[in-house]
Motif scaffolding. Sequence first.
Motif, mmCIF file in Angstrom:
data_model
loop_
_atom_site.group_PDB
_atom_site.id
_atom_site.type_symbol
_atom_site.label_atom_id
_atom_site.label_comp_id
_atom_site.label_asym_id
_atom_site.label_seq_id
_atom_site.Cartn_x
_atom_site.Cartn_y
_atom_site.Cartn_z
ATOM 1 N N ARG A 101 0.801 -1.218 0.000
ATOM 2 C CA ARG A 101 0.000 0.000 0.000
ATOM 3 C C ARG A 101 0.841 1.277 0.000
ATOM 4 O O ARG A 101 0.292 2.379 -0.121
ATOM 5 C CB ARG A 101 -0.925 0.016 1.217
ATOM 6 C CG ARG A 101 -0.230 0.281 2.540
ATOM 7 C CD ARG A 101 -1.189 0.281 3.711
ATOM 8 N NE ARG A 101 -0.569 0.768 4.941
ATOM 9 C CZ ARG A 101 -1.196 0.943 6.090
ATOM 10 N NH1 ARG A 101 -2.495 0.663 6.159
ATOM 11 N NH2 ARG A 101 -0.572 1.400 7.147
ATOM 12 N N GLU A 102 2.164 1.158 0.116
ATOM 13 C CA GLU A 102 3.007 2.336 0.284
ATOM 14 C C GLU A 102 2.887 3.360 -0.845
ATOM 15 O O GLU A 102 2.811 4.559 -0.568
ATOM 16 C CB GLU A 102 4.460 1.924 0.478
ATOM 17 C CG GLU A 102 4.743 1.233 1.796
ATOM 18 C CD GLU A 102 4.333 2.081 2.997
ATOM 19 O OE1 GLU A 102 4.568 3.303 2.970
ATOM 20 O OE2 GLU A 102 3.777 1.519 3.945
ATOM 21 N N PRO A 103 2.889 2.965 -2.130
ATOM 22 C CA PRO A 103 2.749 3.998 -3.166
ATOM 23 C C PRO A 103 1.442 4.765 -3.057
ATOM 24 O O PRO A 103 1.409 5.999 -3.212
ATOM 25 C CB PRO A 103 2.813 3.188 -4.473
ATOM 26 C CG PRO A 103 3.529 1.942 -4.108
ATOM 27 C CD PRO A 103 3.109 1.632 -2.707
ATOM 28 N N PHE A 104 0.349 4.057 -2.773
ATOM 29 C CA PHE A 104 -0.935 4.741 -2.623
ATOM 30 C C PHE A 104 -0.955 5.587 -1.356
ATOM 31 O O PHE A 104 -1.516 6.686 -1.344
ATOM 32 C CB PHE A 104 -2.079 3.720 -2.604
ATOM 33 C CG PHE A 104 -3.442 4.344 -2.690
ATOM 34 C CD1 PHE A 104 -3.895 4.895 -3.880
ATOM 35 C CD2 PHE A 104 -4.265 4.399 -1.579
ATOM 36 C CE1 PHE A 104 -5.148 5.484 -3.959
ATOM 37 C CE2 PHE A 104 -5.518 4.981 -1.644
ATOM 38 C CZ PHE A 104 -5.963 5.534 -2.851
ATOM 39 N N SER A 105 -0.341 5.090 -0.288
ATOM 40 C CA SER A 105 -0.264 5.870 0.944
ATOM 41 C C SER A 105 0.484 7.181 0.717
ATOM 42 O O SER A 105 0.122 8.221 1.274
ATOM 43 C CB SER A 105 0.441 5.063 2.042
ATOM 44 O OG SER A 105 -0.303 3.916 2.390
ATOM 45 N N ALA A 106 1.528 7.128 -0.122
ATOM 46 C CA ALA A 106 2.270 8.349 -0.442
ATOM 47 C C ALA A 106 1.375 9.352 -1.157
ATOM 48 O O ALA A 106 1.428 10.566 -0.897
ATOM 49 C CB ALA A 106 3.485 8.009 -1.300
ATOM 50 N N LEU A 107 0.513 8.860 -2.058
ATOM 51 C CA LEU A 107 -0.426 9.734 -2.763
ATOM 52 C C LEU A 107 -1.416 10.363 -1.793
ATOM 53 O O LEU A 107 -1.711 11.565 -1.869
ATOM 54 C CB LEU A 107 -1.158 8.946 -3.847
ATOM 55 C CG LEU A 107 -2.259 9.693 -4.609
ATOM 56 C CD1 LEU A 107 -1.682 10.876 -5.363
ATOM 57 C CD2 LEU A 107 -2.985 8.742 -5.566
ATOM 58 N N VAL A 108 -1.940 9.562 -0.868
ATOM 59 C CA VAL A 108 -2.899 10.081 0.115
ATOM 60 C C VAL A 108 -2.230 11.122 1.010
ATOM 61 O O VAL A 108 -2.809 12.175 1.312
ATOM 62 C CB VAL A 108 -3.484 8.930 0.949
ATOM 63 C CG1 VAL A 108 -4.392 9.475 2.047
ATOM 64 C CG2 VAL A 108 -4.268 7.971 0.055
ATOM 65 N N LEU A 109 -1.014 10.841 1.447
ATOM 66 C CA LEU A 109 -0.290 11.806 2.282
ATOM 67 C C LEU A 109 -0.056 13.111 1.531
ATOM 68 O O LEU A 109 -0.235 14.202 2.085
ATOM 69 C CB LEU A 109 1.048 11.216 2.721
ATOM 70 C CG LEU A 109 1.017 10.174 3.835
ATOM 71 C CD1 LEU A 109 2.385 9.536 3.999
ATOM 72 C CD2 LEU A 109 0.565 10.806 5.154
ATOM 73 N N ALA A 110 0.354 12.999 0.264
ATOM 74 C CA ALA A 110 0.574 14.203 -0.537
ATOM 75 C C ALA A 110 -0.718 15.003 -0.679
ATOM 76 O O ALA A 110 -0.717 16.241 -0.587
ATOM 77 C CB ALA A 110 1.114 13.826 -1.910
ATOM 78 N N SER A 111 -1.831 14.306 -0.870
ATOM 79 C CA SER A 111 -3.131 14.986 -0.957
ATOM 80 C C SER A 111 -3.442 15.718 0.340
ATOM 81 O O SER A 111 -3.978 16.833 0.323
ATOM 82 C CB SER A 111 -4.231 13.969 -1.265
ATOM 83 O OG SER A 111 -3.989 13.301 -2.473
#
Length: 483
Positions: A354-364
């Motif tokens: 899930r790390e790549p998607f988690s990075a996207l959510v954090l950036a959002s």
Amino acid sequence: MQERNFVQAGDTIGHAITALQFMERELLLFATFWFIIGALDDLAIDVCWLWLRLTGRSPALGISRAEVAGRLEGRIAVLIAAWQEGAVIGHTIRHALGAWPQPELTLYLGCYRNDPGTIAAAMAAAGNDPRLRIVIHERAGPTTKADCLNRLYRALAEDERRTDQRFRTVVIHDAEDMVHPAELAVIDRAIGSAGLVQLPVRPEPQPRSPWIGGHYCEEFTEAHAKLLVVRDALRVPVPAAGVGCGIARDLLDLLAARRLREGEGDGGPFSTTCLTEDYELGYLVWREGRRTRFIRVRDEDGELVATRAYFPASLEAAVRQKARWIHGIAFQEWERLGWGTRLADLWMTLRDRREPFSALVLASGYVLVLVELLLALARLAQIDIPPRPSPALQVMLGICAGALVWRAAARFAFTTHEYGPGEGLRALLRIPVANVIAIIAGRRALATYVRTLLGETVRWDKTEHTRHPAADGLAMLPSGGAR
């Protein structure tokens, strides 16, 4: 004319406010929804861990000095791959050979013919100890860690044929590791009922890098005091960390034969095309029908039996290392390992990837903070802005805030238990630092993965090591206690 300019400026501001409000609403919906999903996922791990503790199914295991100093049930080979590690390899060898007096040990160090600095440092550190075996790779370095480990595997197998003595267990370490005196005894005790045994990794706080290097402390502490404990209890695959990892000797032959059948590399047990061959190792052992274990033990002085090391101290090095992990685990292993079939397996696999998607959510989330600041400035300028988010979104924000408090409390508690309250407080202040590193690493991992899809060869971004814990007075004595 002036009045028309004012009207145009007012229209521009109005359009900007409308755009900001649209961004606010969309980002709120996206970020809060996925934050809540992630919080529920983490909460499920917390509940499992608490249940294990309350029911005594996760006891506080220990090991005595007598067990540490006793003879091992079988011979153990320790494999260390080294490329340009002259600054740390001497400390690693001296400390390991001093901490482990067992005659059943052979330490195999893989070096390259074009790396005289590492070879010289290793020879100087070995002294006259016959338990060190320096193996020079026939290829010029650098290749990959997996390729060097495969060379050590071939040397080990040749030694077995020559001496007619077979190893029972193979332990993997990195060139910068500081080992615990009880490690071999713990692995030797557990390997009889498991194909692979993983011990905790304990990053050491770094006064020279309290923010970048220090943020590994809380991340590994939570993972190796809670998450892997839960994985072990659920009997799902425990991924190897590449250090402090013991594997049954016979399994290496099975994995080597598997690689040969699949036409991968030269038939060694470690994948030379995978960035996270250690992570993959745990899954392959499990698929061979053998259990993978995570063992968390303390010695008689209360010290955790774990591998201690300094982690990257600069932003670039930390991002490079984490991007390699994300690329290997989230992208490569998706292709190589697929997905589990049991619900628990699928759950842990999803967590790992899930790390790549988690990075996207954090950036959002951080973009949302910026949007909110701009809207707040507009309100301070007495610009009329329609009402704030709907009641449903307000509830979701409240849930996110509560989840953040819970996560921060858990991070503080686990870090304080292992490192003390000072490091626990710093762990809370380092949350934004860890988030920024995760965002940049996620973007870098995705970019490198896309380039490999377009035909670029996978490159190994090796982490440089310049300092060793043993050189800073953190050495553990063979008695089992830290001094």
